[in-house]
Design an enzyme around this catalytic site. Structure first.
Site, mmCIF file in Angstrom:
data_model
loop_
_atom_site.group_PDB
_atom_site.id
_atom_site.type_symbol
_atom_site.label_atom_id
_atom_site.label_comp_id
_atom_site.label_asym_id
_atom_site.label_seq_id
_atom_site.Cartn_x
_atom_site.Cartn_y
_atom_site.Cartn_z
ATOM 1 N N VAL A 150 0.909 -1.151 0.000
ATOM 2 C CA VAL A 150 0.000 0.000 0.000
ATOM 3 C C VAL A 150 0.944 1.195 0.000
ATOM 4 O O VAL A 150 1.516 1.565 1.020
ATOM 5 C CB VAL A 150 -0.950 -0.005 1.218
ATOM 6 C CG1 VAL A 150 -1.824 1.240 1.216
ATOM 7 C CG2 VAL A 150 -1.808 -1.261 1.201
ATOM 8 N N ALA A 151 1.144 1.759 -1.170
ATOM 9 C CA ALA A 151 2.301 2.589 -1.514
ATOM 10 C C ALA A 151 2.286 3.996 -0.930
ATOM 11 O O ALA A 151 2.141 4.982 -1.644
ATOM 12 C CB ALA A 151 2.436 2.639 -3.030
ATOM 13 N N CYS A 152 2.510 4.109 0.385
ATOM 14 C CA CYS A 152 2.539 5.416 1.030
ATOM 15 C C CYS A 152 3.724 6.254 0.561
ATOM 16 O O CYS A 152 3.722 7.474 0.759
ATOM 17 C CB CYS A 152 2.514 5.272 2.553
ATOM 18 S SG CYS A 152 3.794 4.219 3.223
ATOM 19 N N HIS A 153 4.702 5.639 -0.097
ATOM 20 C CA HIS A 153 5.813 6.422 -0.652
ATOM 21 C C HIS A 153 5.333 7.337 -1.788
ATOM 22 O O HIS A 153 6.027 8.278 -2.149
ATOM 23 C CB HIS A 153 6.941 5.507 -1.132
ATOM 24 C CG HIS A 153 6.537 4.527 -2.189
ATOM 25 N ND1 HIS A 153 5.992 3.297 -1.875
ATOM 26 C CD2 HIS A 153 6.594 4.587 -3.540
ATOM 27 C CE1 HIS A 153 5.737 2.645 -2.997
ATOM 28 N NE2 HIS A 153 6.087 3.409 -4.019
#
Length: 187
Positions: A150-153
């Site tokens: 879950v690409a919080c970057h």
């Protein structure tokens, strides 16, 4: 417990994989991938697993490499992502470590910000119906139990700054470079 002996009751399968940003802890329950943890060196693994066991009430189990049941597909997909051949994770996720506003933000991020794109903290706040809650979105990113997947970057400052990251700003730069958002780091 012998690592070849699978627990009979509720369990948490875990392992450490080499990611493009250092060792990553992957943990899964029968419901799905529940945790991705950065900096999974020997000094941190016990704390990460202990926290999961405490929160989930499950017995930890680390199978021998290649004998993973719950983690076989997450391992394959994480390796494919870092090899540049996977752009969207398709995994069952166990969301028990996230709730309320944080979960809503993470679900919206996962749904609406694809590989190679970014969104500002404020814009993501507006997408979940809370304009002006950019700082709360930052807190949600910091509490993300499933970074990389879950690409919080992909969440950056509204003025174009990179923003913070639980895995460290350098890891965020590497992930954004992998997705073509930033140039490859020089070193």
């Amino acid at each position: 417990m012998d690592s070849s002996e699978r627990p009979r009751g509720p369990h948490l399968e875990w392992t450490v994989v080499a990611g493009g940003v250092g060792p990553l802890l992957l943990a899964a329950t029968p419901q799905g991938l529940v945790r991705v943890g950065f900096h999974a060196g020997p000094d941190r693994i016990d704390r990460m697993i202990g926290s999961l066991v405490s929160r989930l009430g499950a017995d930890p189990w680390r199978p021998r490499p290649g004998r993973e049941v719950l983690l076989a597909e997450p391992i394959r997909q994480v390796e494919a992502y870092f090899a540049g051949s996977l752009r969207r994770f398709e995994l069952p996720l166990d969301w028990r470590l996230s709730s309320g506003f944080n979960r809503r933000v993470l679900l919206e991020l996962d749904r609406s910000v694809p590989y190679g794109q970014v969104v500002g903290y404020g814009e993501l706040a507006a997408r979940v119906g809370q304009p002006g809650a950019a700082q709360a979105v930052g807190n949600a990113m910091g509490s993300n139990p499933l970074p990389v997947v879950v690409a919080c970057h992909r969440v950056v400052e509204n003025d174009g700054g990179i923003g913070g990251f639980g895995g460290g700003v350098e890891a965020k730069r590497i992930l954004l470079a992998l997705e073509g958002v930033l140039p490859e780091p020089l070193f």
